[in-house]
Design an enzyme around this catalytic site. Structure first.
Site, PDB file in Angstrom:
ATOM      1  N   TYR A 218       6.558   2.959  -8.067  1.00  0.00           N
ATOM      2  CA  TYR A 218       6.583   3.466  -6.753  1.00  0.00           C
ATOM      3  C   TYR A 218       5.885   2.382  -5.821  1.00  0.00           C
ATOM      4  CZ  TYR A 218       5.150   5.946  -2.316  1.00  0.00           C
ATOM      5  OH  TYR A 218       5.021   6.269  -1.105  1.00  0.00           O
TER       6      TYR A 218
ATOM      7  N   ASP B 289       3.187  -5.435  -7.382  1.00  0.00           N
ATOM      8  CA  ASP B 289       2.811  -4.645  -6.431  1.00  0.00           C
ATOM      9  C   ASP B 289       1.263  -3.998  -7.384  1.00  0.00           C
ATOM     10  OD1 ASP B 289       2.099  -2.468  -4.892  1.00  0.00           O
ATOM     11  OD2 ASP B 289       4.067  -1.563  -4.902  1.00  0.00           O
TER      12      ASP B 289
ATOM     13  N   LYS C 140      -5.059   0.441  -0.894  1.00  0.00           N
ATOM     14  CA  LYS C 140      -6.062   1.473  -1.643  1.00  0.00           C
ATOM     15  C   LYS C 140      -7.399   0.872  -1.608  1.00  0.00           C
ATOM     16  CE  LYS C 140      -2.579   4.489  -3.631  1.00  0.00           C
ATOM     17  NZ  LYS C 140      -1.274   4.110  -3.966  1.00  0.00           N
TER      18      LYS C 140
HETATM   19  C1  LIG Z   1       0.060   3.952  -2.806  1.00  0.00           C
HETATM   20  C2  LIG Z   1       1.022   2.725  -3.461  1.00  0.00           C
HETATM   21  C3  LIG Z   1       1.970   2.028  -2.467  1.00  0.00           C
HETATM   22  C4  LIG Z   1       1.762   2.774  -1.074  1.00  0.00           C
HETATM   23  O1  LIG Z   1       0.651   2.632  -0.368  1.00  0.00           O
HETATM   24  P1  LIG Z   1       0.424   3.520   1.083  1.00  0.00           P
HETATM   25  O2  LIG Z   1      -0.858   2.926   1.491  1.00  0.00           O
HETATM   26  O3  LIG Z   1       0.558   4.883   0.561  1.00  0.00           O
HETATM   27  O4  LIG Z   1       1.840   3.117   1.883  1.00  0.00           O
HETATM   28  C5  LIG Z   1       2.811   1.231  -2.666  1.00  0.00           C
HETATM   29  N1  LIG Z   1       2.683   0.663  -3.981  1.00  0.00           N
HETATM   30  C6  LIG Z   1       1.926   1.023  -5.118  1.00  0.00           C
HETATM   31  C7  LIG Z   1       1.992   0.652  -6.570  1.00  0.00           C
HETATM   32  C8  LIG Z   1       1.069   2.232  -4.794  1.00  0.00           C
HETATM   33  O5  LIG Z   1       0.233   2.570  -5.437  1.00  0.00           O
END
Ligand SMILES: *Cc1c(COP(=O)(O)O)cnc(C)c1O
Length: 422
Positions: free
Chosen positions: A142, A236, A264
């Site tokens: 994601y 990511d 996060k």
């Molecule tokens: C949570 C997450 C996102 C999106 O971040 P948001 O602050 O919710 O937009 C993107 N990539 C990864 C790996 C994530 O865990």
């Protein structure tokens, strides 16, 4: 105060589905979402004053626990000075200095407001730097709700993709190639047939669709093949960054991505995302370069103070402690799953890495396509029972659990007591 049901009904009138992010909806769990009013340490309290041990932790940012005293004090001080200037300020300088000093493979960083924004910019930057268009992503990773990342495997040839959401144009969907994690031949083939791949993006520790721990050799393969083809590798690390140690998975494995995205933990519970890289890549961003990116509230001073006062507490000892907390909690859960009520949940195992864990009825797996179809069905009774016992998890079988520094010895004793109580 209104009952939870009354609040949810009111919320459903005002907000689609009653929630501001779909994963909060308890969809598939046969329950109404819980409305929480306050939290402290490892605990969160609902509007009926029921107190839970929290393993959702705002989906990851709160690595120190809720309402950490130092963060609170620093935020109060910052609040007293005003909370947005739309101009240069020293607070983001502190955070940028701290991060670039602690992460060996980056020179520069740009702060944004969310992980989604960080990924969106990283992809644009990769295209701007390489002059290429296509992006390879993996099924089960994601990357936020960026158009080109809301993609699933298409029904045609391997690597073809279609949008996993309505509202995404075909031309955007066509720019993304999708593969199963662990795929090698298909990716080699894609590079052979295609000179237009700007980047491969991957969560080096996929943790948004179960916990799909990858082999180091696979991430090395991606590093090599991108290098050979003048394609950028984007890690990511929105979940894993500052959680799997200060340098995230990149540091843990010693694999250097071309661009890394954060979110996060980097904001400690305030809205912060970031992308970072070596200077020769970052300077393609406006105003030095021609890849445009901007933000009214980017590097918001309060958010920067939240991030700095969180990260600066994450010493080497703190990382050891949080992993120790996690080991204790995993042991307690494992014992309980094995033996509770004549083994009612003995088919469910717990997979863990660092301070993350995942309940799963499978062995350790590496690909999203190997997750059993009935995952939600098997998770639902466990979720309901745990919520009843005052143990809160993300209301979704595919989400991982998060442990914080506040989930200490005392909390694990409380967890054990709650689990075994009638
Ligand atoms: C949570 C997450 C996102 C999106 O971040 P948001 O602050 O919710 O937009 C993107 N990539 C990864 C790996 C994530 O865990």
């Amino acid at each position: 105060m209104q009952t939870q049901t009354e609040m949810f009904n009111r919320s459903k009138q005002l907000v689609p589905g009653g929630v501001h992010s779909p994963v909060r909806s308890f969809k598939g769990m046969n329950e109404t979402p819980i409305f929480f009013k306050e939290a402290s340490g490892a605990y969160i309290t609902d509007t009926d004053n029921k107190k839970y041990i929290d393993f959702c932790m705002s989906f990851g940012p709160l690595i120190l626990g809720h309402k950490n005293k130092t963060v609170q004090k620093e935020l109060e001080k910052a609040l007293d000075k005003g909370w947005s200037y739309g101009a240069c300020e020293p607070y983001s300088l502190d955070l940028a200095t701290f991060i670039t000093n602690n992460i060996s493979f980056i020179d520069q960083i740009r702060f944004v407001n969310s992980g989604t924004e960080a990924v969106m910019t990283a992809l644009r930057l990769a295209r701007g730097v390489t002059g290429k268009n296509k992006i390879i992503k993996f099924n089960g990773c994601y990357h936020g709700h960026v158009d080109s990342m809301l993609i699933k495997a298409g029904s045609g040839l391997a690597g073809t993709a279609e949008a996993s959401s309505k509202g995404i144009s075909d031309s955007v969907a066509k720019e993304t190639l999708i593969f199963e994690l662990g795929e090698i031949e298909g990716i080699k083939e894609a590079f052979k047939n295609n000179n237009d791949i700007a980047a491969i993006i991957i969560e080096p520790l996929p943790a948004n669709n179960g916990l799909l721990i990858q082999d180091e050799s696979y991430l090395n393969f991606l590093r090599e093949i991108t290098k050979e083809n003048d394609t950028l590798l984007i890690f990511d690390e929105v979940i894993s960054g500052f959680r799997m140690g200060m340098e995230g998975m990149s540091g843990l494995l010693g694999i250097t991505p071309d661009i890394v995205t954060y979110g996060k933990v980097i904001g400690g519970g305030l809205p912060v995302g970031a992308l970072a890289a070596k200077k020769n890549i970052m300077e393609h961003l406006a105003p030095t370069g021609e890849v445009y990116q901007a933000g009214t509230l980017s590097a918001n001073p309060l958010a920067m103070v939240g991030g700095y006062s969180t990260l600066s507490q994450m010493t080497h000892e703190a990382y050891l402690k949080i992993e120790d907390n996690t080991r204790k909690i995993i042991n307690i859960f494992s014992q309980w799953l094995e033996n509770y009520n004549h083994g009612q949940f003995s088919h469910i195992k717990i997979i863990s890495k660092g301070s993350l864990f995942w309940f799963t009825p499978t062995q350790e797996i590496k690909r999203a396509c190997d997750i059993p179809q009935n995952l939600t069905e098997s998770f639902k009774p466990l979720f309901s029972l745990l919520v009843g016992k005052g143990i809160y998890l993300a209301p979704n079988a595919y989400e991982v659990g998060f442990v914080s520094l506040a989930h200490d010895e005392e909390v694990s004793k409380d967890l054990e007591k709650r689990l075994w109580s009638k």
